[in-house]
Design an enzyme around this catalytic site. Structure first.
Site, PDB file in Angstrom:
ATOM      1  N   HIS A 155       5.647  -3.831  -7.946  1.00 27.70           N
ATOM      2  CA  HIS A 155       4.459  -3.303  -7.266  1.00 27.70           C
ATOM      3  C   HIS A 155       4.780  -2.694  -5.905  1.00 27.70           C
ATOM      4  O   HIS A 155       3.872  -2.408  -5.130  1.00 27.70           O
ATOM      5  CB  HIS A 155       3.410  -4.404  -7.112  1.00 27.70           C
ATOM      6  CG  HIS A 155       2.957  -4.935  -8.428  1.00 27.70           C
ATOM      7  ND1 HIS A 155       1.993  -4.319  -9.196  1.00 27.70           N
ATOM      8  CD2 HIS A 155       3.366  -6.005  -9.149  1.00 27.70           C
ATOM      9  CE1 HIS A 155       1.822  -4.996 -10.316  1.00 27.70           C
ATOM     10  NE2 HIS A 155       2.645  -6.024 -10.311  1.00 27.70           N
ATOM     11  N   SER A 196       2.331  -9.954  -7.757  1.00 29.43           N
ATOM     12  CA  SER A 196       1.500  -9.125  -8.627  1.00 29.43           C
ATOM     13  C   SER A 196       0.037  -9.518  -8.622  1.00 29.43           C
ATOM     14  O   SER A 196      -0.823  -8.688  -8.876  1.00 29.43           O
ATOM     15  CB  SER A 196       2.050  -9.171 -10.050  1.00 29.43           C
ATOM     16  OG  SER A 196       2.092 -10.502 -10.529  1.00 29.43           O
ATOM     17  N   LYS A 214       4.565   1.344 -13.459  1.00 26.68           N
ATOM     18  CA  LYS A 214       3.415   1.232 -12.555  1.00 26.68           C
ATOM     19  C   LYS A 214       3.332   2.500 -11.708  1.00 26.68           C
ATOM     20  O   LYS A 214       2.918   3.530 -12.219  1.00 26.68           O
ATOM     21  CB  LYS A 214       3.516  -0.076 -11.792  1.00 26.68           C
ATOM     22  CG  LYS A 214       3.238  -1.220 -12.787  1.00 26.68           C
ATOM     23  CD  LYS A 214       3.590  -2.593 -12.386  1.00 26.68           C
ATOM     24  CE  LYS A 214       3.283  -3.528 -13.551  1.00 26.68           C
ATOM     25  NZ  LYS A 214       3.911  -4.831 -13.443  1.00 26.68           N
TER      26      LYS A 214
HETATM   27  C1  LIG Z   1       4.401  -5.717 -14.506  1.00 25.31           C
HETATM   28  C2  LIG Z   1       5.449  -6.587 -13.948  1.00 25.31           C
HETATM   29  C3  LIG Z   1       6.658  -6.764 -14.603  1.00 25.31           C
HETATM   30  C4  LIG Z   1       6.900  -6.249 -15.994  1.00 25.31           C
HETATM   31  O1  LIG Z   1       7.143  -4.891 -15.995  1.00 25.31           O
HETATM   32  P1  LIG Z   1       6.853  -4.060 -17.348  1.00 25.31           P
HETATM   33  O2  LIG Z   1       7.608  -2.805 -17.126  1.00 25.31           O
HETATM   34  O3  LIG Z   1       5.382  -3.887 -17.410  1.00 25.31           O
HETATM   35  O4  LIG Z   1       7.384  -4.880 -18.473  1.00 25.31           O
HETATM   36  C5  LIG Z   1       7.646  -7.468 -13.978  1.00 25.31           C
HETATM   37  N1  LIG Z   1       7.441  -8.025 -12.768  1.00 25.31           N
HETATM   38  C6  LIG Z   1       6.277  -7.903 -12.119  1.00 25.31           C
HETATM   39  C7  LIG Z   1       6.129  -8.524 -10.770  1.00 25.31           C
HETATM   40  C8  LIG Z   1       5.247  -7.194 -12.684  1.00 25.31           C
HETATM   41  O5  LIG Z   1       4.069  -7.107 -12.072  1.00 25.31           O
END
Ligand SMILES: *Cc1c(COP(=O)(O)O)cnc(C)c1O
Length: 384
Positions: free
Chosen positions: A210, A182, A239
């Site tokens: 991602h 991330s 995302k």
């Molecule tokens: C954003 C993210 C999460 C968390 O997901 P949410 O739906 O925002 O709680 C988990 N793992 C990674 C690698 C992330 O970037």
């Protein structure tokens, strides 16, 4: 309570002294990649809305319609009355996209990892975690009570050495990694990890928050490695899918176990129908428009080529500056030029690697990507 406020005040002062105090900045999001802060419009390079789908008319309409038809909230755990039929529709679609037997959606990605990991491993087991894995993988590992073994980021030799030493001592073993990291934007060697897991009888969990929607025509980082066996494919709806919620795709047996045992599913309210409807609408778009899914990485590559950096492999490009002060100053300088690029500081990233984390979206115009690259080149020239 005086002691309580004194404690909070001292903590805040200590963080502020190290430039590590974080403050919320109310932000409105508009069409495209525009955001508004303090009345000022900025082009955001910090949203994870990689395909712009959170703003897509069909996705917004699906969410609005579901809220109007079924209510704003789910009102109970899925195991009580919160299991709206849209959730099982969404699970079927996610399983199809990822090529697994089944899927389970959770309230968020964070809740997915903190629910899944303790359901699968516990005391007497071992979990091998990439050093740069997301905070919610670490949180799930800590909650599980399994022995946590950290391996050097993306270093398969280090993992093999640790599996050799620790696997025989553990009853069950899980290897957990981000698929796309991330804060660095690089990709885990899922093919080699899958082979190692097969040799050592460990289960591979890949967090593709991602990757889904943006790699391999939207199927995510796992699909870049067709021969890899990834039995636990986790991701988020929040995302590229432009909605909110998380999921795990896996075998029917694993999914059935999660639905009866994962504490973040059993003891938390179900995902609102509007979030599920929005994610379904986004999946329709992703499946119908493969050309859209390649856009974020194409924009990231335009940026890395302009700056002479190694080619981007995901929509995320880090520009590491080192100190928290330098990262904050660079972010402020870009904001003055109309760009929102939030500084990322420890403990989100390791000490000494504070950075600008740039997230590219199909909603960005090429001209804006080039202007941002040139603005960052100027900052780097001044700093050098
Ligand atoms: C954003 C993210 C999460 C968390 O997901 P949410 O739906 O925002 O709680 C988990 N793992 C990674 C690698 C992330 O970037």
């Amino acid at each position: 309570m005086q002691s309580l406020d004194a404690f909070a005040g001292e903590k805040l002062a200590a963080l502020d002294a190290k430039s590590l105090l974080r403050r919320l900045r109310p932000t409105r999001r508009h069409e495209g990649a525009m955001v508004e802060r303090d009345g000022k419009r900025l082009i955001s390079f910090s949203c994870n809305d990689y395909l712009g789908l959170s703003q897509h008319p069909a996705v917004r309409a699906a969410a609005a319609e579901a809220a109007l038809n079924y209510g704003a909230g789910a009102a109970a755990s899925r195991l009580v009355t919160g299991d709206h039929p849209l959730l099982s529709d969404l699970e079927k679609r996610l399983a199809r996209l990822k090529g697994t037997e089944a899927a389970c959606v959770f309230g968020s990605g964070y809740l997915t990892n903190t629910g899944v990991i303790p359901t699968l491993v516990g005391p007497g087991d071992a979990i091998f975690v990439d050093a740069l894995a997301h905070a919610c993988i670490w949180a799930g590992a800590q909650l599980s009570g399994a022995k946590i073994v950290k391996f050097v980021h993306n270093d398969v030799d280090d993992l093999e050495r640790l599996l050799g030493a620790e696997r025989p001592l553990a009853r069950r073993a899980l290897v957990a990694t981000d698929g796309v990291f991330s804060m660095d934007g690089d990709i885990a060697p899922l093919d080699v990890l899958s082979d190692l897991c097969a040799s050592y009888d460990a289960w591979l969990l890949s967090d593709d928050a991602h990757g889904v929607g943006v790699l391999a025509e939207g199927r995510g980082s796992g699909a870049l490695f067709p021969d890899a066996d990834i039995p636990l494919q986790m991701g988020t709806l929040s995302k590229a899918l432009g909605s909110y919620g998380g999921y795990l795709c896996g075998s029917q047996a694993v999914i059935d176990l999660l639905k009866t045992r994962a504490r973040t599913l059993v003891y938390a309210t179900g995902l609102p129908p509007a979030s599920a409807a929005a994610a379904l609408a986004s999946l329709d778009i992703i499946e119908a428009e493969p050309a859209l899914t390649v856009q974020p990485v194409a924009k990231a590559r335009l940026f890395t080529r302009r700056l002479g950096l190694p080619d981007a492999v995901s929509p995320i490009v880090p520009v590491v500056l080192g100190s928290a002060d330098d990262a904050l100053a660079a972010s402020a300088a870009l904001e003055a030029q109309g760009f929102l690029v939030v500084a990322i500081r420890p403990p989100t990233v390791p000490e000494g690697t504070a950075r600008l984390r740039i997230a590219f979206s199909a909603a960005h115009a090429d001209t804006d990507v080039i202007r941002l690259a040139d603005a960052i080149a100027d900052l780097r020239r001044v700093a050098a």
